[in-house]
Design a protein around this motif. Structure first.
Motif, mmCIF file in Angstrom:
data_model
loop_
_atom_site.group_PDB
_atom_site.id
_atom_site.type_symbol
_atom_site.label_atom_id
_atom_site.label_comp_id
_atom_site.label_asym_id
_atom_site.label_seq_id
_atom_site.Cartn_x
_atom_site.Cartn_y
_atom_site.Cartn_z
ATOM 1 N N SER A 1 27.477 -15.901 13.809
ATOM 2 C CA SER A 1 26.726 -15.338 12.676
ATOM 3 C C SER A 1 27.470 -14.243 11.928
ATOM 4 O O SER A 1 27.071 -13.881 10.819
ATOM 5 N N GLY A 2 28.520 -13.679 12.526
ATOM 6 C CA GLY A 2 29.307 -12.678 11.807
ATOM 7 C C GLY A 2 28.524 -11.420 11.494
ATOM 8 O O GLY A 2 27.876 -10.836 12.357
ATOM 9 N N SER A 3 28.548 -11.010 10.236
ATOM 10 C CA SER A 3 27.897 -9.761 9.840
ATOM 11 C C SER A 3 26.378 -9.823 9.949
ATOM 12 O O SER A 3 25.718 -8.794 10.033
ATOM 13 N N GLY A 4 25.801 -11.025 9.909
ATOM 14 C CA GLY A 4 24.348 -11.178 9.951
ATOM 15 C C GLY A 4 23.708 -11.350 8.592
ATOM 16 O O GLY A 4 22.498 -11.592 8.492
ATOM 17 N N GLU A 5 24.487 -11.280 7.537
ATOM 18 C CA GLU A 5 23.927 -11.387 6.186
ATOM 19 C C GLU A 5 23.384 -12.780 5.896
ATOM 20 O O GLU A 5 22.359 -12.925 5.222
ATOM 21 N N PRO B 1 20.214 -15.762 15.429
ATOM 22 C CA PRO B 1 21.646 -15.493 15.231
ATOM 23 C C PRO B 1 22.353 -15.310 16.561
ATOM 24 O O PRO B 1 21.729 -14.982 17.584
ATOM 25 N N SER B 2 23.675 -15.521 16.546
ATOM 26 C CA SER B 2 24.485 -15.303 17.745
ATOM 27 C C SER B 2 25.926 -15.029 17.342
ATOM 28 O O SER B 2 26.359 -15.415 16.252
ATOM 29 N N ASP B 3 26.657 -14.394 18.222
ATOM 30 C CA ASP B 3 28.080 -14.137 17.990
ATOM 31 C C ASP B 3 28.678 -13.610 19.289
ATOM 32 O O ASP B 3 27.973 -12.960 20.074
ATOM 33 N N PRO B 4 29.965 -13.865 19.543
ATOM 34 C CA PRO B 4 30.581 -13.314 20.743
ATOM 35 C C PRO B 4 31.043 -11.865 20.589
ATOM 36 O O PRO B 4 31.320 -11.191 21.584
ATOM 37 N N ASP B 5 31.119 -11.365 19.356
ATOM 38 C CA ASP B 5 31.722 -10.070 19.062
ATOM 39 C C ASP B 5 30.664 -8.960 19.062
ATOM 40 O O ASP B 5 29.694 -9.022 18.312
ATOM 41 N N GLN C 1 24.589 -12.844 22.468
ATOM 42 C CA GLN C 1 26.038 -12.861 22.643
ATOM 43 C C GLN C 1 26.412 -14.245 23.169
ATOM 44 O O GLN C 1 26.081 -14.605 24.301
ATOM 45 N N LEU C 2 27.080 -15.013 22.333
ATOM 46 C CA LEU C 2 27.337 -16.421 22.644
ATOM 47 C C LEU C 2 28.728 -16.796 22.168
ATOM 48 O O LEU C 2 29.054 -16.627 20.991
ATOM 49 N N ILE D 1 21.126 -26.513 14.606
ATOM 50 C CA ILE D 1 22.221 -25.563 14.816
ATOM 51 C C ILE D 1 23.047 -25.497 13.542
ATOM 52 O O ILE D 1 23.362 -26.533 12.940
ATOM 53 N N LEU D 2 23.376 -24.283 13.128
ATOM 54 C CA LEU D 2 24.194 -24.040 11.939
ATOM 55 C C LEU D 2 25.413 -23.220 12.336
ATOM 56 O O LEU D 2 25.296 -22.234 13.074
ATOM 57 N N CYS D 3 26.576 -23.618 11.850
ATOM 58 C CA CYS D 3 27.811 -22.891 12.141
ATOM 59 C C CYS D 3 28.625 -22.772 10.858
ATOM 60 O O CYS D 3 29.080 -23.776 10.305
ATOM 61 N N ILE D 4 28.799 -21.551 10.383
ATOM 62 C CA ILE D 4 29.467 -21.283 9.111
ATOM 63 C C ILE D 4 30.805 -20.591 9.376
ATOM 64 O O ILE D 4 30.868 -19.553 10.034
ATOM 65 N N ASN D 5 31.878 -21.182 8.869
ATOM 66 C CA ASN D 5 33.210 -20.548 8.886
ATOM 67 C C ASN D 5 33.674 -20.124 10.277
ATOM 68 O O ASN D 5 34.254 -19.043 10.443
ATOM 69 N N MET D 6 33.464 -20.998 11.258
ATOM 70 C CA MET D 6 34.014 -20.728 12.587
ATOM 71 C C MET D 6 35.124 -21.706 12.947
ATOM 72 O O MET D 6 36.114 -21.324 13.579
ATOM 73 N N VAL D 7 34.971 -22.959 12.559
ATOM 74 C CA VAL D 7 35.831 -24.032 13.063
ATOM 75 C C VAL D 7 37.301 -23.767 12.773
ATOM 76 O O VAL D 7 38.165 -24.050 13.611
#
Length: 211
Positions: free
Chosen positions: A48-52, A68-72, A96-97, A112-118
């Motif tokens: 999810s990055g910044s969460g925006e 939302p989720s993110d490893p960072d 945290q994922l 499931i949605l994934c934006i700009n990770m791949v």
């Protein structure tokens, strides 16, 4: 380490971060999501990055619950700050994922949605994304990807070539993926490519459905 394409949202030391690309792409993405997301249920957003994006999409789709989720840790703090400010009842606390790992702290999702990770992660993260989605999603449910890709039968924009070279210079494990290779990996995990939508700034949205 994955690059963080964001800035402080207030120019200071607060936890909110701002990703300039979000403002440019969120409405175009939402327009496609309106056709691809289910009418109800929980949408798990990976990376999810910044969460925006989470805040914007939660407002755009009030009948859906946004997870939302993110490893960072920095991203998680930013997501909490943005969602807290929005005070939207349909945004859950971030998880945290790490998509590359098999231990996801969530049992099920409607989409499931994934934006700009791949393209800004090792290939193992994409394989993990499909494997995790196969565990969580019911038959017919959508897995939606957004970002820049390369395609054998479509000329690659010069901006994407330059971006790909810069990514690989920073980390040889990163780089724009071929849609055919991504679709083959999805097929192995039990997903079929259901739709491809060209987006502004030479990006694509790919819709996969659980078989």
């Amino acid at each position: 380490m994955t690059p963080k394409p964001w800035l402080s949202a207030d120019g200071g030391s607060g936890e909110k971060r701002h990703a300039p690309a979000t403002l440019r792409n969120r409405d175009a993405i939402a327009a496609v999501l309106a056709d691809w997301l289910p009418a109800a249920g929980t949408v798990l957003e990976i990376a999810s990055g910044s969460g925006e994006h989470a805040v914007h999409f939660a407002a755009a789709f009030p009948a859906l619950t946004w997870q939302p989720s993110d490893p960072d840790p920095d991203a998680l703090a930013s997501i909490v700050a943005w969602s807290g400010e929005a005070a939207a009842a349909n945004i859950l606390l971030p998880l945290q994922l790490d998509a590359a790992t098999p231990d996801w702290p969530v049992a099920r999702a409607a989409a499931i949605l994934c934006i700009n990770m791949v393209h800004i992660s090792p290939w193992e993260a994409t394989l993990g994304l499909f494997a995790g989605a196969a565990r969580l999603l019911p038959p017919g449910a959508p897995l939606i990807l957004y970002g820049p890709y390369v395609e054998a039968d479509v000329p690659t924009a010069e901006s994407n070539r330059t971006f790909d070279a810069s990514l690989r210079a920073r980390n040889p494990a990163w780089g724009l993926r071929d849609t055919a290779v991504v679709a083959a990996a999805a097929e192995q995990a039990g997903f079929g490519l259901a739709a491809r939508c060209a987006m502004p700034a030479n990006n694509l949205m790919l819709l996969f459905r659980r078989r």
